[in-house]
Design a protein around this motif. Structure first.
Motif, PDB file in Angstrom:
ATOM      1  N   LEU A   1      -7.587   1.565   8.789  1.00 19.44           N
ATOM      2  CA  LEU A   1      -7.388   1.192   7.394  1.00 19.44           C
ATOM      3  C   LEU A   1      -7.406   2.437   6.514  1.00 19.44           C
ATOM      4  O   LEU A   1      -8.171   3.371   6.749  1.00 19.44           O
ATOM      5  CB  LEU A   1      -8.472   0.216   6.946  1.00 19.44           C
TER       6      LEU A   1
ATOM      7  N   ILE B   1       0.835  -1.199   0.000  1.00 19.12           N
ATOM      8  CA  ILE B   1       0.000   0.000   0.000  1.00 19.12           C
ATOM      9  C   ILE B   1       0.869   1.248   0.000  1.00 19.12           C
ATOM     10  O   ILE B   1       0.625   2.175  -0.763  1.00 19.12           O
ATOM     11  CB  ILE B   1      -0.951  -0.006   1.216  1.00 19.12           C
TER      12      ILE B   1
ATOM     13  N   ASP C   1      -7.979   4.178   2.819  1.00 17.76           N
ATOM     14  CA  ASP C   1      -8.693   3.998   1.558  1.00 17.76           C
ATOM     15  C   ASP C   1      -7.675   4.131   0.425  1.00 17.76           C
ATOM     16  O   ASP C   1      -7.223   5.237   0.107  1.00 17.76           O
ATOM     17  CB  ASP C   1      -9.801   5.033   1.426  1.00 17.76           C
ATOM     18  N   ILE C   2      -7.315   3.015  -0.155  1.00 15.32           N
ATOM     19  CA  ILE C   2      -6.268   2.989  -1.172  1.00 15.32           C
ATOM     20  C   ILE C   2      -6.678   3.772  -2.414  1.00 15.32           C
ATOM     21  O   ILE C   2      -5.878   4.523  -2.969  1.00 15.32           O
ATOM     22  CB  ILE C   2      -5.915   1.530  -1.536  1.00 15.32           C
TER      23      ILE C   2
ATOM     24  N   ILE D   1      -4.409  -9.517  -0.442  1.00 13.62           N
ATOM     25  CA  ILE D   1      -5.514  -8.695   0.048  1.00 13.62           C
ATOM     26  C   ILE D   1      -6.411  -9.531   0.956  1.00 13.62           C
ATOM     27  O   ILE D   1      -6.808  -9.083   2.041  1.00 13.62           O
ATOM     28  CB  ILE D   1      -6.309  -8.078  -1.125  1.00 13.62           C
TER      29      ILE D   1
ATOM     30  N   TYR E   1     -11.090  -4.777   2.389  1.00 15.26           N
ATOM     31  CA  TYR E   1     -10.596  -4.409   1.071  1.00 15.26           C
ATOM     32  C   TYR E   1     -11.140  -5.386   0.035  1.00 15.26           C
ATOM     33  O   TYR E   1     -11.142  -6.593   0.247  1.00 15.26           O
ATOM     34  CB  TYR E   1      -9.073  -4.442   1.026  1.00 15.26           C
ATOM     35  N   TYR E   2     -11.580  -4.838  -1.100  1.00 13.49           N
ATOM     36  CA  TYR E   2     -12.082  -5.634  -2.218  1.00 13.49           C
ATOM     37  C   TYR E   2     -11.334  -5.226  -3.481  1.00 13.49           C
ATOM     38  O   TYR E   2     -11.201  -4.031  -3.764  1.00 13.49           O
ATOM     39  CB  TYR E   2     -13.578  -5.384  -2.449  1.00 13.49           C
TER      40      TYR E   2
ATOM     41  N   ASN F   1      -7.069  -8.858   4.931  1.00 15.81           N
ATOM     42  CA  ASN F   1      -8.415  -8.735   5.502  1.00 15.81           C
ATOM     43  C   ASN F   1      -8.593  -9.696   6.673  1.00 15.81           C
ATOM     44  O   ASN F   1      -9.153  -9.326   7.711  1.00 15.81           O
ATOM     45  CB  ASN F   1      -9.481  -9.008   4.431  1.00 15.81           C
TER      46      ASN F   1
ATOM     47  N   ILE G   1      -8.768  -1.146  -5.707  1.00 14.99           N
ATOM     48  CA  ILE G   1      -8.893  -1.741  -4.373  1.00 14.99           C
ATOM     49  C   ILE G   1      -9.827  -0.856  -3.561  1.00 14.99           C
ATOM     50  O   ILE G   1      -9.482   0.252  -3.164  1.00 14.99           O
ATOM     51  CB  ILE G   1      -7.527  -1.893  -3.682  1.00 14.99           C
ATOM     52  N   GLU G   2     -11.015  -1.367  -3.339  1.00 11.97           N
ATOM     53  CA  GLU G   2     -12.059  -0.612  -2.637  1.00 11.97           C
ATOM     54  C   GLU G   2     -12.092  -1.005  -1.167  1.00 11.97           C
ATOM     55  O   GLU G   2     -11.961  -2.176  -0.821  1.00 11.97           O
ATOM     56  CB  GLU G   2     -13.413  -0.909  -3.282  1.00 11.97           C
ATOM     57  N   LEU G   3     -12.285  -0.014  -0.309  1.00 12.47           N
ATOM     58  CA  LEU G   3     -12.472  -0.246   1.119  1.00 12.47           C
ATOM     59  C   LEU G   3     -13.944  -0.055   1.441  1.00 12.47           C
ATOM     60  O   LEU G   3     -14.498   1.027   1.234  1.00 12.47           O
ATOM     61  CB  LEU G   3     -11.627   0.734   1.942  1.00 12.47           C
TER      62      LEU G   3
ATOM     63  N   SER H   1      -3.981  -0.551  -7.633  1.00 13.47           N
ATOM     64  CA  SER H   1      -4.372   0.316  -6.511  1.00 13.47           C
ATOM     65  C   SER H   1      -5.654   1.083  -6.779  1.00 13.47           C
ATOM     66  O   SER H   1      -6.421   1.353  -5.855  1.00 13.47           O
ATOM     67  CB  SER H   1      -3.251   1.280  -6.151  1.00 13.47           C
TER      68      SER H   1
END
Length: 146
Positions: A128, A13, A130-131, A109, A83-84, A113, A76-78, A73
């Motif tokens: 965490l 990250i 937010d990427i 990932i 993280y998804y 998690n 990658i959703e928070l 990056s």
């Protein structure tokens, strides 16, 4: 093992955030005034978010993984402290991410998690980042890594 995965994910990250902090021109001007590196070296270092002086110390495998991480990056959703990865393997290949790296990063990932969940279950406070937001802020020049 899980803690190591979390740290590896955290390292990934941090690398991702640094990638788009400034324009290629800025990187070339800032670094070239201090050292004598080729423009190609400067741009490669920026792409994988490492100091250009350390570029030669990295294996091609690590460079490739850092480049893939940077590309992913933006996807990658928070959500709800999880993280998804919001891009398919096929879509990732279209932006230059090899399948094996897509799967490796996706697995990291998932491991991160799981490590976050376990740490929170032990009562640890985990913050965490937010990427997607951070990567966008770097690209927009709103965050500087210097």
């Amino acid at each position: 093992m899980k803690t190591q995965s979390l740290f590896r994910f955290g390292f990934m990250i941090v690398g991702l955030y640094a990638l788009s902090a400034c324009s290629n021109k800025d990187v070339v001007e800032n670094i070239s005034s201090k050292e004598n590196f080729t423009e190609s070296e400067l741009l490669e270092a920026k792409e994988i978010a490492v100091p250009v002086s350390e570029l030669k110390n990295l294996s091609e495998e690590i460079k490739a993984k850092r480049a893939a991480s940077a590309k992913l990056s933006e996807y990658i959703e928070l959500k709800d402290s999880v993280y998804y990865l919001q891009i398919s393997e096929d879509e990732a290949s279209l932006i230059g991410v090899p399948a094996h790296l897509y799967h490796e990063i996706s697995k990291e990932i998932e491991e991160a998690n799981k490590a976050v969940t376990e740490a929170r279950n032990r009562g640890e406070v985990i913050v965490l980042i937010d990427i997607q937001e951070t990567a966008k802020a770097y690209k927009d020049g709103k965050i500087d890594i210097e």
